[in-house]
Design a protein around this motif. Structure first.
Motif, PDB file in Angstrom:
ATOM      1  N   VAL A   1      -0.225 -11.077   2.523  1.00  0.00           N
ATOM      2  CA  VAL A   1      -0.980 -11.550   1.521  1.00  0.00           C
ATOM      3  C   VAL A   1      -0.120 -12.667   0.991  1.00  0.00           C
ATOM      4  N   CYS A   2       1.244 -12.531   0.697  1.00  0.00           N
ATOM      5  CA  CYS A   2       2.068 -13.302   0.163  1.00  0.00           C
ATOM      6  C   CYS A   2       2.297 -14.475   1.108  1.00  0.00           C
ATOM      7  N   ARG A   3       2.199 -14.319   2.419  1.00  0.00           N
ATOM      8  CA  ARG A   3       2.499 -15.451   3.340  1.00  0.00           C
ATOM      9  C   ARG A   3       1.222 -16.361   3.432  1.00  0.00           C
ATOM     10  N   ALA A   4       0.161 -15.586   3.955  1.00  0.00           N
ATOM     11  CA  ALA A   4      -1.348 -16.205   4.178  1.00  0.00           C
ATOM     12  C   ALA A   4      -2.167 -16.496   3.281  1.00  0.00           C
ATOM     13  N   GLY A   5      -2.036 -15.776   1.918  1.00  0.00           N
ATOM     14  CA  GLY A   5      -2.790 -15.795   1.014  1.00  0.00           C
ATOM     15  C   GLY A   5      -4.191 -15.258   1.196  1.00  0.00           C
TER      16      GLY A   5
ATOM     17  N   CYS B   1       6.915 -12.277  -4.469  1.00  0.00           N
ATOM     18  CA  CYS B   1       6.611 -12.649  -2.809  1.00  0.00           C
ATOM     19  C   CYS B   1       6.598 -14.045  -2.489  1.00  0.00           C
ATOM     20  N   ASN B   2       6.152 -14.901  -3.652  1.00  0.00           N
ATOM     21  CA  ASN B   2       6.218 -16.310  -3.446  1.00  0.00           C
ATOM     22  C   ASN B   2       7.483 -17.078  -3.550  1.00  0.00           C
TER      23      ASN B   2
ATOM     24  N   ARG C   1       1.869 -24.858  -3.570  1.00  0.00           N
ATOM     25  CA  ARG C   1       1.538 -23.433  -3.023  1.00  0.00           C
ATOM     26  C   ARG C   1       1.281 -22.323  -4.085  1.00  0.00           C
TER      27      ARG C   1
ATOM     28  N   PHE D   1      -2.211 -18.682  -6.260  1.00  0.00           N
ATOM     29  CA  PHE D   1      -1.827 -18.037  -4.689  1.00  0.00           C
ATOM     30  C   PHE D   1      -1.216 -16.845  -5.335  1.00  0.00           C
ATOM     31  N   PRO D   2      -1.247 -15.666  -4.235  1.00  0.00           N
ATOM     32  CA  PRO D   2      -0.494 -14.450  -4.687  1.00  0.00           C
ATOM     33  C   PRO D   2       1.001 -14.621  -4.949  1.00  0.00           C
TER      34      PRO D   2
END
Lengths: 848, 848
Positions: free
Chosen positions: A791-795, A846-847, B143, B147-148
């Motif tokens: 989720v953190c990578r791909a949203g 995570c971001n 980003r 966004f998460p």
């Protein structure tokens, strides 16, 4: 047209018109009429003061003694004479023009005046025969007011002709507009006090005129009553320059007429002229509109500026009272103890010359008795104010509208989209009756109810441009960005017997907490009055609910409206959490058949798995709660764990958890219980829908762990079930609201992961699952971690989460089973890590 | 001055200013300035679109590919370019006039624009160093949005310069007025969207100008932004004729200037001229007022009418987008899947000519970097928006203001009257700092806080008449009949670092449920941001509480605001129920010292018995809960029964019940526990004030019956204590709300009789009391019956109920004991009737 203003010096206790009669002043009313309308006003004032003060000696046939006076004086005089003045003049135009009219009295604490008028019209004695037109009846009328065993001091349901209590200020004008909708012959006079006019809901409600179709709706005639003061302060609208006030009212879209002053004769003529002009204008607007002439109506509005406590004591203890804030409640207070005060009261009451108004036996003199309108034309007896248009809706055949569910949990539908089709058909079936409306803050389409626009549009009287979406003069969908207006309009609409639905954001339903509260109180009181007709229920659909606030923020997360409604007493509140589209249709179909309730239905708009076909949904919703056998694997024995759920997203999460458990630990015996009707949970003594204890226990067991996935805050489930046998084993997973660097999107992801948390909790609650249990827990931890990273990578969610559906094979037949068994063989459980806390600060980074 | 309106035909995806530059138009800005301000606007727009769409390739240095675009598009474009336009022009006047300004952005979901501007001003990178002015920083900026792990999509606490999230609409203007109070040098620009303008709270908030003193307060400059549409509907204010809108705004007391159109060059000049004129007028008003010149100011107001989604795609898929409701969220949506849509997005972003705005390494070109104001003059860095005036209050010495309590429970005082004296001294001590205000809906005097008027008055800028009570231009008490305004003003006041108290009716506190909810969310999020200064607590006093609604109706009965606040998470909410005047002083003194909380204090205004002197009160309130030894007779052993109480009336009823029990059954061992801080009841994991289990058990025992007399609905006590050891023995007596033929006065009587019900319940809960117990029960029934008869006849309580006080001798020493013993001897308990239900329908018929 503005009346001139004249005023006089007052000596202690002296009252305007202190026995000195009324000089004729030219105007629309002739000399006899003027004398009569003034006498009628004096009679209403006399009866009002009597209610506030007296418990005996109603006609003052003996000198006033302390024991005639109530020990506690609990009424509001200040606004009352103004209301009585307006009432007398509304009577005049009703008679002269044979008008169909009801009135909404914003300053409902002027009830002594409104009760007095209902008494003068004879309605009060018809409704309550012991309050007759004789000395005993008058004594009872006086004594009962704000007295133990009597009536409240507001325009409560006990008052014939009232649809508006006016206790909490702000909603009079919205109620009036709601009542006028779809009643093309009706005028709703709405008295707005200058105190109430300061509230937000009232300030917005003036704009109701942008939504009222002069062809097919009735008319609202606002009468802004400026008496200058609230409790201790001046009011804003009474103190700004008159031209500024005029500009404001013109800006709201009205054509105001000012009636200002304090000399009764002048004021009577000015008020009569203002009302004549107003009704001439209303007639003209209606005729032109119904002829099909174009043009935007500017409805009339009357501003009445009169002294607070008009005709009351001019001054008391050397301090001015009439025309000041000192008139607000009881202008002269120490009446039992202080002979001077008592003398003021007596002089005040005698200044109305009761001997000219009432016969010695306490009935109205014939001249006055002949004055008010007759039968159902009386404001206190107009059938609109008693929901006479309350016929049931015609409702579509549900089966025809069913969402097809070929296999449980394997196809998706948008519940509210299905509801939109149903509502479209409700609109069609009742198009002729014109007794169904949908209100909402501009979310009908966004909530995917847009099928309704196949047969109607959004009500709109202003300019319509080519790019506008389904606007129409006679639209049956009312959209304005004010929950207060939507709720107030719908209340006015149902209180006059019609049906409707208010669809709104769940989180912002709190905006109308207080309004719903007041409506619930009204319903509760009205239900106990045999002469009050039932009122169609207030139906509230909470869509865009808290579990799917992807577009919005922490501010949009709050499932607490349910808690608020659940606090309402006894038989008024209903809360439904349909798990899928067919259940939503069944629930709404039921709600639209009910009366005297507040039905809250929570249902999402996003594509979601469907569980029950229409037959199953109908049975499930009729029961309100039930075991979903097809999802359970308990067999003959008691289950190891009960997986309970209430709400569409929690149901989906629960079934995903059950799927996981049955895949990883097939020997675990799971029972799935789904709750549609939240009010089945509390004890039957608390709510008529409450299950009895044996039935409750047969669903939730007496001793097995219950994982309860619930739509809202978990505490409500606890407080509803704390007396149940098995409450000690209830683990409630409610909604988690979070702020700060956790976007709403995160929350949706976290909440969607509840399937894993539920499965985890179930595993922990059941002892002795051994290696399989440990392996399952480990697999859960891995799945959670993988999901977070993705989720953190791909949203977006992992496909296996996003696209999960209920499998067609379970347990050992599940295609995953072979792989899982192999994993268990390989797994070195001794080396397993400590379980990591489910949600950590890391998740937020995570971001980074 | 009105700009002319010009518009063009659009082809799919074509954007205004599509690379064609800006022709000079004469006006207050010269050619260079015009180019610069337009470039700055384009930069903000570019960064806004980037946030909504992109997760990579921020400067479009390569052609746009699907993987550069976020998988879920979750922002609102429609309002954003208008906000960016306003922002650029506010920057211009701030620089030109060296203004001290903050801005409140009503349409907070235009956050992409506000974040973009904070980034352009450098504040964003100063606050979050990883979002720097380089390519990486810009990529992160894009980003992180919605966004998460990133930031929410509203103007949340994470946004520097924001004091207003704008998620729930309606409160921008009230916040702005609150912020302007007592900040004479400050201008608060407040952008009101035409959607928000339809809400009630906003419609009322325009009248804030009647309460703002041009000498000692700052200025609010409203900018009404008409972009024509809400979500799918047109807005009311954008569609009514312009002259009607002008009339409305003039009626609200403003001098509006209209800026209308869509051609950037024309609009820049018009906006600059409008703001120049507005600030000339503001300066003039301030100077005249501060010179002492009389006259009522008409503050300026700007109406900006610009297309929704201005500069965005003109049309998509052949349908108009710019200027229509289709621009509301994401004007072109299928960007990952549909190459044509992707091309529209790319063309749109390139239409801002990013190569002219940013250097290849992603920093702002020097021309633009020089444009915004500097340091604390930046809207995103103004210290007012970060509570820089948040110094603690100076508070009076409590002991000096103590209510004398010579003997416990034998003298009466009005708790709020004592508080009034305390607040008076708070006002005096902080008069110079000008950082404390009291807000309320016209109830300061009625709630007996009127000692404050010895040192201040009610703020009022309109005409003042001789009979007006304590009105003044610079009054520190703000009274308006709108709970929304009171709450909104106070929120704006505390969010800018000042202190205050909002005193209001308990039942109508629900009006502000949703506002308090949003403020709680703000506080919770803000507390996690180390750079955010603490904000003085929001203090809410609920007086005129539900137990004493003698003057009013069923509508005034609802103690549920406490339940609502108790639902708020974790460390934000505090609920205090001081049992007497000295406890109220201690509690309020504590509340006024706190930050980042919502403190709810419930205290009555009626004369009531006093229990604790100041020393005892201070100790009791510091603990939050405690055993009242002096009222208990448990001795060394565990008590037979615990009589617990929370709230002033319940405390008095409990002690009257204890007196009764000790008189009639002196051998019964009673413990009295009083709860001041309701948050001591839940578990410590749930709330930091929660008692640990051993302490809780030491107060409430592990196994004795607990009669808990509670101010509000009983469920809250159950839900707070259901995990406690002894919860099964808790009998909670909460408030009973009743309607229909039960006047509020009845209810007060019934509720006052709780002493008997509590005593009765205690007797029934303790087994083995024998003849004495039976006699006591009979005596209770007789007392109840006698009281009812008296009340129905006399309209007042029996003297022994009304005038009861805590006796100076107890148990066998009590003067009644001899009589009671004699009664027991005579009493033939065998003949006793069945206990009659406590409250029957008969009670309601007493006036028949």
């Amino acid at each position: 047209m503005d009346a001139t203003h004249g005023s006089r010096e007052h000596h202690d206790g002296e009252c305007r018109d202190d026995g000195d009669g009324l000089a004729f002043v030219p105007g629309p009313i002739g000399p006899d009429g003027l004398r009569q309308i003034d006498a009628y006003w004096r009679a209403a004032n006399y009866l009002s003061v009597g209610q506030i003060y007296l418990m005996a000696n109603p006609l003052l046939r003996e000198p006033l003694k302390p024991e005639h006076v109530k020990p506690r004086l609990l009424g509001h005089w200040g606004t009352t004479p103004g209301l009585n003045f307006i009432y007398a003049h509304l009577n005049r135009v009703i008679r002269e023009r044979d008008l169909d009219m009801i009135a909404v009295w914003g300053p409902g604490h002027g009830a002594p005046g409104l009760v007095a008028n209902a008494y003068l019209e004879g309605t009060y004695a018809e409704t309550y025969p012991d309050v007759a037109h004789d000395l005993d009846g008058m004594a009872r009328l006086f004594r009962q007011f704000s007295f133990p065993g009597g009536i409240p001091s507001h325009a409560s349901p006990e008052l014939p002709g009232s649809i508006h209590e006016g206790g909490e200020l702000g909603y009079s004008l919205a109620h009036a507009f709601g009542a006028a909708l779809d009643n093309p012959g009706l005028t709703v006079a709405c008295v707005v006090g200058d105190g109430e006019a300061e509230t937000g809901p009232l300030a917005a409600a003036w704009h109701g005129n942008k939504f009222l179709d002069p062809r097919s709706d009735g008319t609202v005639l606002p009468i802004l009553h400026l008496n200058g003061y609230k409790i201790a302060n001046p009011t804003v609208l009474a103190r700004i320059p008159r031209e500024e006030l005029r500009s404001l009212l013109v800006g709201y879209g009205y054509e105001p007429t000012f009636v200002e002053g304090d000399e009764p004769a002048i004021m009577h003529q000015a008020m009569a002229a203002a009302l004549d002009a107003a009704f001439d204008a209303i007639t003209e607007i209606r005729i032109r509109a119904r002829r099909g002439e174009a043009g935007r109506p500017r409805w009339p509005l009357v501003v009445l500026r009169s002294p607070k406590g008009w005709t009351g004591p001019g001054s008391v203890d050397g301090k001015p009272v009439e025309g000041t804030w000192r008139s607000h409640q009881v202008p002269v207070a120490a009446v039992r103890e202080n002979p001077e005060h008592r003398a003021i009261l007596e002089r005040w009451m005698r200044s109305y010359r009761p001997e000219e108004l009432f016969t010695p036996d306490g009935s109205l003199v014939p001249d006055l008795a002949a004055l008010p309108p007759r039968g159902p034309r009386r404001l206190s007896a107009n059938p609109h104010a008693n929901a006479h248009r309350g016929a049931p809706l015609r409702l579509p055949e549900l089966r025809r509208l069913a969402v097809t569910v070929p296999e449980r949990g394997r196809t998706k539908a948008e519940a509210t989209r299905a509801l939109g089709v149903y509502l479209r058909d409700v609109l069609t079936l009742n198009a002729e009756a014109r007794n169904f409306r949908i209100m909402g803050p501009d979310e009908t389409a966004s909530n995917r109810l847009d099928a309704v626009f196949e047969v109607t549009s959004r009500a709109w009287q202003e300019e319509i441009l080519p790019e506008d979406d389904h606007l129409g003069r006679d639209g049956r969908v009312m959209e304005v960005l004010s929950e207060h207006l939507c709720e107030g309009w719908l209340e006015g609409y149902v209180l006059t017997g019609r049906h409707g639905l208010f669809a709104t954001y769940e989180a912002f339903a709190h905006v109308i907490d207080s309004m719903v509260n007041q409506h619930a109180k009204w319903l509760k009181s009205a239900r106990d009055l045999p002469w009050r007709r039932p009122v169609p229920s207030l139906n509230i659909l909470l869509s865009s609910h808290v579990w799917r606030q992807d577009h919005n923020g922490f501010s949009h997360q709050d499932p607490g409206f349910i808690d608020f409604v659940a606090n309402k007493r006894g038989d008024t509140a209903r809360i439904y959490l349909p798990p899928d589209a067919n259940c939503l249709l069944c629930v709404m179909d039921h709600c639209l058949r009910t009366y005297d309730r507040i039905n809250v239905v929570v249902a999402g708009k996003q594509p979601a798995l469907q569980w029950l076909d229409m037959d199953a949904a109908a049975r499930h919703c009729a029961a309100g709660v039930g075991i979903w056998d097809w999802a359970s694997n308990e067999g003959e024995a008691e289950p190891d764990v009960v997986m309970a759920c209430a709400g569409d997203v929690p149901t989906q999460e629960t079934l995903a958890a059950v799927d996981w458990l049955r895949r990883y630990v097939p020997e675990l015996k799971v029972r799935v219980v789904n709750v549609v009707d939240l009010m089945t949970l509390p004890a039957r003594e608390t709510h008529p829908h409450g299950l009895d204890d044996p039935t409750f226990d047969s669903l939730f067991t007496r001793d097995r762990p219950v994982m309860f996935a619930y739509h809202g805050y978990p505490w409500l489930i606890h407080r509803m079930t704390y007396k149940r046998t098995n409450h000690g084993n209830f683990h409630v997973h409610g909604f988690i609201e979070e702020g700060t660097t956790t976007t709403p999107f995160d929350m949706c992801v976290l909440n969607r992961l509840d399937r894993y948390h539920l499965a985890q909790a179930a595993l922990r609650a059941v002892p002795g699952l051994g290696a399989r249990g440990e392996h399952a827990e480990e697999a859960l931890r891995d799945a959670l971690a993988a999901h977070r990273v993705h989720v953190c990578r791909a949203g977006d969610d992992l496909p296996e989460v996003k696209d999960w559906s209920w499998p067609d094979r379970h347990g050992d037949e599940h295609p995953d089973r072979r792989r899982i068994e192999a994993d268990i063989m390989q797994c070195d459980t001794a080396g397993a890590e400590e379980p990591r806390p489910a949600r950590t600060a890391d998740d937020r980074a995570c971001n980074a």
